[in-house]
Design an enzyme around this catalytic site. Sequence first.
Site, short mmCIF file in Angstrom:
data_model
loop_
_atom_site.label_atom_id
_atom_site.label_comp_id
_atom_site.label_asym_id
_atom_site.label_seq_id
_atom_site.Cartn_x
_atom_site.Cartn_y
_atom_site.Cartn_z
N GLU A 53 29.48 48.31 48.13
CA GLU A 53 28.21 49.35 48.70
C GLU A 53 27.57 49.19 50.14
O GLU A 53 26.96 47.80 50.22
CB GLU A 53 27.81 50.39 47.08
CG GLU A 53 27.13 51.35 48.04
CD GLU A 53 25.67 51.00 47.07
OE1 GLU A 53 24.65 52.43 47.72
OE2 GLU A 53 25.30 50.89 46.11
N ASP A 115 12.40 39.28 48.51
CA ASP A 115 11.98 39.98 49.08
C ASP A 115 11.06 40.04 49.50
O ASP A 115 10.29 39.85 48.51
CB ASP A 115 12.35 41.41 48.94
CG ASP A 115 11.81 42.96 50.44
OD1 ASP A 115 11.79 42.13 51.30
OD2 ASP A 115 11.81 43.73 50.15
N ASP A 117 6.78 40.98 50.98
CA ASP A 117 7.04 41.76 51.99
C ASP A 117 5.37 41.03 52.37
O ASP A 117 4.15 41.19 51.84
CB ASP A 117 6.26 42.78 51.94
CG ASP A 117 6.53 43.79 52.65
OD1 ASP A 117 5.39 44.42 53.58
OD2 ASP A 117 6.98 45.04 52.66
#
Length: 420
Positions: A53, A115, A117
């Site tokens: 995807e 991830d 941040d």
Amino acid sequence: MNSASLKREFIQWRRRERIEKLLFLYYQNLFPHELIYKWLNYGKGHGHFDRREFSFTLVKGAVARFQSFRDCGEWRRALLEEKPAKIDIGALYTLDVKKKTANGFAPCEKELVFDIDITDYDDVRYCCKGANVCQKCWKFLAVACKILDVTLREDFGFQHLLWVFSGRRGIHCWVCDDSVRILPIEARCAIINYVQLVIGGVYMPKKVKIAEENIHHSIRRALDIIREYFIIVCIQEQDILGTPRKMAIFLNIIEDEDLKEVQDKFFEHRCSRDRWFAFMEYIKELQDTGNLKRVHKHIVEEIMIQYLYPRLDSNVSKSVNHLLKCPFSVHADTGKIAIPFDPKDVDNFNPLKVPNVELLLNEISELKKESFCTQKELHSPQNTRLCESLVIFQDFVSNLEKSQEGKKIIPNLVPLQVRY
């Protein structure tokens, strides 16, 4: 519609038109579509890449999920036609992504991704806020990268890790080993629970608790890295004890009135460095006299971890349906490129010098003025500021390809949710 509204709409249309033109030129001349195809195809041949995807965020704001492409050529043509402002990568599915409503459609492979941040450090960083990142707060991400990289390699034996700067305020890690991509959700959760120490939101002052009598070897190793940076990053640059408000935040972490008499000791000193060492001496005195409660045995280590240990978005790592920005994708707000970097050289990475699309295309334009440049050189990303990141990515893909040599190609069609 009045004239002012028409003018605003016209300006927005011209802006979108200009951005789309820049993106077209970027995807045409600089974007490494072949390398990304090789990476995500994992040497599997036909029938693998088209089950992956992709999601395109278009300049006008629309999001097109569940995009798939038969081969590298179709992948490149779609980029030139759609000119996405951002590209995200999802899971590999049991069927062609375009058949997402069919029976048996489910994710069957997904890289383990992390991830980190910088906004998750807003309660302990004072140089910037929000999405802004400077060289000082980059050190939070550098420490996180070093700790997570060594943990994944030494404690789990993972070898194929790709580190990418997001283009604005964070870093991503893609773990791409064969054994990792087929991990069931339960195993992914177990890995996250192993590496995650900082737990709790803005309303939880104390986010780290070491319950064990003896500190686990992985935490000791992380603390060795943290100690290299703590004085410079937290005490000197962030000045975490420099004002009454900052001292109050620090004292709230302790969660014990018995220890908060250290506040009086803080006011005996004028700078963060002296206050930190006064705190250390106070804790050592309590230890030496046997007056330190057992619950506070690791209080110094817990504080250092709370300030500098990796702060992970666990949902990104645990969910196989979660999307993550494609390397070399463009950041929609800054125009900067999501570039790979070397974790061994993370201290020297400067997020402020990451190139944006317009700068890269200007470099190509400057090359056109050089009469000695060939047509191939004019359109080579190797002649731009992408060069170093491309070398890092090429090495990563090359090592992945070598790891696939001699392996029998067997399509994986077993959904992740039912693999144990």
